[in-house]
Scaffold this active site. Structure first.
Site, short mmCIF file in Angstrom:
data_model
loop_
_atom_site.label_atom_id
_atom_site.label_comp_id
_atom_site.label_asym_id
_atom_site.label_seq_id
_atom_site.Cartn_x
_atom_site.Cartn_y
_atom_site.Cartn_z
CB SER A 1 -0.90 0.02 1.24
OG SER A 1 -1.59 1.25 1.35
CE1 TYR B 1 -4.09 -2.54 5.35
CE2 TYR B 1 -3.46 -0.35 4.61
CZ TYR B 1 -3.88 -1.63 4.33
OH TYR B 1 -4.09 -2.01 3.03
#
Length: 242
Positions: free
Chosen positions: A137, A151
């Site tokens: 990501s 995250y």
């Protein structure tokens, strides 16, 4: 001989888009899903319609035995040549100080432990070379302040896993890369409590819009394929400029 690719989390979003793209390119596909059998069956029918062999396997990638079962099912299609580490979760968006330890452990277990277990199985079984692509990501380098720093930290670990495995497995002809999507229009935002996040974020994305799953799938397919034969240890950003 047709490639055989394992995709974790292949029943929706980026995983499903990748499964469809690879099937059209002639890959036999084994993908995992957690609960939604109807969604898995829909994807499976789309794959079969292209003429390839495919199987959907219920599997929790946090469990090494279930990961082994996924790869055993894939081996029935032929020697495994590819892995797409995609199964992932977020948790409710919010300040770091409010992070629930259970949410933290869930994110670490699915997004990191699951990736490691699947990559380990792939490395054990790719006797004649292959390719691993993990879904990271842009959060890994942006940090996701005020949203989900934990995250982002786990996705940074995915990038490090990619670099280390690429170096370790290169002598065996196994390439290891990652893609780093930006804000993509998938169901993951609803699961984190903000289903409209992609559209709300459009103004801060340089290209002015969220991405689509197919745009990430295209990058994954390239990294798995022969055109990327000299590419390993790379994190390919697919973030619209983020």
């Amino acid at each position: 001989m047709s490639p055989v690719t394992v995709i974790t989390g292949g029943s929706r979003g980026i995983g499903a888009a990748t499964a469809r793209r690879l099937a059209h390119a002639g890959h036999h596909v084994a993908f995992s899903y957690r609960r939604d059998r109807a969604a898995a069956d829909k994807v499976l029918a789309e794959l079969h319609a292209t003429g390839v062999r495919a199987v959907a396997v219920p599997a929790d990638t946090r469990d090494p035995d279930q990961v082994t079962a996924l790869f055993d099912a894939a081996a029935d299609l032929g020697p495994v040549t590819g892995l797409v580490n995609n199964a992932g979760v977020t948790s409710p968006i919010g300040p770091f100080v409010d992070l629930d330890p259970d949410d933290l452990r869930h994110v670490v277990d699915v997004n990191l432990v699951g990736y490691v277990l699947a990559a380990q199985q792939a490395a054990r079984r790719m006797s004649t070379g292959g390719a691993i692509v993990s879904v990271s990501s842009v959060a890994a380098t942006l940090g996701s302040p005020g949203e989900y720093v934990h995250y982002a930290a786990v996705k940074a670990a995915t990038d490090t896993l990619t670099v280390g495995l690429a170096k370790e497995l290169a002598p065996r002809g196994i390439r290891v890369n990652a893609v780093a999507p930006g804000i993509i229009r998938t169901e993951i935002h609803a699961l984190s409590g903000q289903p409209d996040r992609p559209d709300r974020a459009a103004a801060r994305i340089p290209l002015g819009r969220p991405g689509e799953p197919d745009e990430v799938a295209a990058a994954i397919a390239w990294l798995l394929g022969p055109d990327a034969s000299y590419t390993t240890g790379t994190v390919l950003r697919v973030g619209g400029g983020l």
